[in-house]
Design an enzyme around this catalytic site. Structure first.
Site, short mmCIF file in Angstrom:
data_model
loop_
_atom_site.label_atom_id
_atom_site.label_comp_id
_atom_site.label_asym_id
_atom_site.label_seq_id
_atom_site.Cartn_x
_atom_site.Cartn_y
_atom_site.Cartn_z
N CYS A 1 0.80 -1.23 0.00
CA CYS A 1 0.00 0.00 0.00
C CYS A 1 0.84 1.27 0.00
O CYS A 1 0.37 2.32 -0.42
CB CYS A 1 -0.93 0.01 1.21
N HIS B 1 -8.74 3.42 -2.94
CA HIS B 1 -7.38 3.00 -2.61
C HIS B 1 -6.79 2.18 -3.76
O HIS B 1 -6.72 0.95 -3.70
CB HIS B 1 -7.42 2.17 -1.33
N CYS C 1 -0.52 2.49 6.46
CA CYS C 1 0.00 1.17 6.76
C CYS C 1 0.20 0.45 5.44
O CYS C 1 -0.30 0.88 4.40
CB CYS C 1 -0.96 0.40 7.67
#
Length: 384
Positions: free
Chosen positions: A86, A340, A370
Site C-alpha cells: 500500500c 485505494h 499502513c
C-alpha cells in the site's frame, strides 16, 4: 545537500475497479496519462529527465515505467519498479527524493499506477504438476494475521488493539465521505486531475465517493466477518478496489532554479517501519514520529495529516495513539471515500496534500499509511 522539491503533479480520477469507468483501461494506459501530464505540466524537456520511478503492486512484476517511457517517446529515460504494497507510491517518491538529494539525479518522475480491474492472475504448479491460482503472500500466514484476509489482519486487529467500536469506525467513514464530496463539489481536485479520455467521453471526477453517506446508513451494512465477536469492518468503512495513476515531478532545488521552475513543495523527510503483521494497521503510529524526528519537527508543527483509510480503524487508531487533532486529518477524504488504488495511493495522497496546503495557505503536511505484511510509511512536505 540540495533540496528535493515537487515541481509538478498529475493524477487520473479514481475509478471503481471491475465496474467503474476505468474497467477497460489497464495500468500501462493509466500511467501513460499521468506521466505524460506531469511532464507537460512541469515544462521540463524530456532530455532533462533522469529517471522514472513507478510503483506497481498487482500488475505482474514487470517494469511498467520503462514501457510507458517508450510509449511517450522518452527513450532516454530509464525506469525502475517499486513495491511496498500500500505504501508503494509514497516509497517511489521517497526513492526519487533520495536520489535527488544525494546529487545523483536532478529531475525524476515518480509515483504509482494500479488497475485492479485488469489485475493479472498468476498460477503455480502443484506437486502433481496441476496449475492453480497463486499470489505472493505479504507475510507468512498465521491465525492472527492471515495473509489474504486484510479485514482481519488490518481492520479488525487494529480495532481490537485500541478497543474501537463499530460506531467509532463508521463515524470516521461518514466523515471521510463528507469531506470527499465537499472537495469534489468545490472543485478542489480539478487542478490535480488529468482526465482520461474514453470511448464514452472524458472521465474526470473520482467516482468512488458515495454521496449522502451517514453514520445511520453505514450502521445498516453487514460486517464482513459476522463470526467474530464485536466485528467492525464493513464495505462502508473500508477502502474499495480501485483504478488510478498518480505521478509527481521531483527536482533538485538547483535544477528548478536554473530552469525557472516554481516549486510547489519541498520534501522534508520520509520514513518506513516494520511492525508485527498482526498489527499492520498500527504502522503509521511508528512511521509518523520517525518522519517527524528526521524533519526536526513535532506533531504540533503539522498543519494537516492524511492517514490512509485502508480500513477506518487505522486513522482512528493513529489519531488516538499519537494524540493528533482529528479535525486536521483527511480533510479531503481518503481511502474509504476516494478509494485505494494500491500502488498509486501514496502518490495520490501526496498530491492531494500539496494542493490542499497551498489552498489553505498552510505550511507543513504529513502523509502516512499502513502497508500489508506489517509495515508503515510516512512523508513530511513543506510548502515553499
Amino acid at each position: 545537500m540540495t533540496d528535493a522539491v515537487i515541481v509538478a503533479t498529475a493524477r487520473t480520477p479514481i475509478g471503481r475497479a471491475r465496474k467503474g469507468s476505468l474497467v477497460d483501461v489497464d495500468a500501462f494506459q493509466l500511467a501513460e496519462v499521468a506521466v505524460g501530464a506531469v511532464l507537460e505540466r512541469s515544462g521540463v524537456d524530456a532530455a532533462d529527465v533522469d529517471d522514472l520511478v513507478l510503483a506497481e503492486s498487482f500488475q505482474g512484476g514487470g517494469v511498467i515505467g520503462r514501457n510507458v517511457a517508450v510509449r511517450l517517446g522518452l527513450d532516454s529515460v530509464p525506469a525502475v519498479a517499486v513495491n511496498r504494497h500500500c505504501a508503494s507510491g509514497l516509497t517511489a517518491v521517497a526513492n526519487a527524493a533520495a536520489s535527488v538529494r544525494a546529487g545523483m539525479d536532478r529531475m525524476v518522475l515518480a509515483g504509482g499506477t494500479e488497475s485492479m480491474s485488469t489485475q493479472p492472475m498468476t498460477t503455480k504448479p502443484g506437486p502433481d504438476g496441476t496449475q492453480s491460482w497463486w499470489m505472493s503472500e505479504p507475510n507468512p500466514s498465521t491465525p492472527d494475521a492471515p495473509a489474504f484476509d486484510m479485514p482481519i489482519t488490518v481492520g479488525e486487529n487494529t480495532a481490537r488493539h485500541l478497543g474501537l467500536t463499530r460506531r467509532d469506525v463508521d463515524e470516521w467513514a461518514a466523515y471521510s465521505q463528507a469531506r470527499a464530496i465537499e472537495s469534489i463539489d468545490n472543485g478542489w481536485f480539478v487542478d490535480q486531475i488529468v482526465p482520461v479520455e474514453l470511448a464514452t467521453g472524458s472521465f474526470s471526477v473520482d467516482e468512488h465517493p458515495r454521496r449522502g453517506t451517514t453514520v445511520e446508513s453505514l450502521a445498516g451494512l453487514p460486517v464482513l466477518r459476522p463470526d467474530l465477536e464485536g466485528a467492525t469492518v464493513t464495505a462502508g468503512n473500508a477502502a474499495g478496489l480501485n483504478d488510478a495513476a498518480a505521478v509527481v515531478g521531483v527536482a533538485s532545488s538547483d535544477f528548478a532554479a536554473a530552469h525557472g521552475l516554481a516549486p510547489l513543495a519541498r520534501i522534508r523527510s520520509w520514513s518506513a517501519v516494520g511492525v508485527p503483521p498482526a498489527l499492520t494497521g498500527m504502522g503509521p503510529t511508528g512511521a509518523i514520529p520517525k518522519a517527524l524526528e528526521r524533519a526536526g519537527l513535532s506533531l504540533a508543527d503539522i498543519d494537516l495529516f492524511e492517514i490512509n483509510e485502508a480500513f477506518c480503524s487505522v486513522p482512528v487508531a493513529t489519531v488516538r495513539s499519537l494524540g493528533i487533532d482529528p479535525t486536521i486529518v483527511n480533510v479531503n477524504g481518503s481511502g474509504a471515500s476516494l478509494g485505494h488504488p494500491i500502488a498509486a495511493t501514496g502518490a495520490r495522497m501526496l498530491i492531494t496534500m500539496v494542493h490542499e496546503l497551498r489552498r489553505r495557505g498552510a505550511a507543513v503536511g504529513c502523509i502516512s499509511m499502513c502497508a500489508a505484511g506489517g509495515m508503515g510509511a510516512a512523508m513530511v512536505v513543506e510548502i515553499v
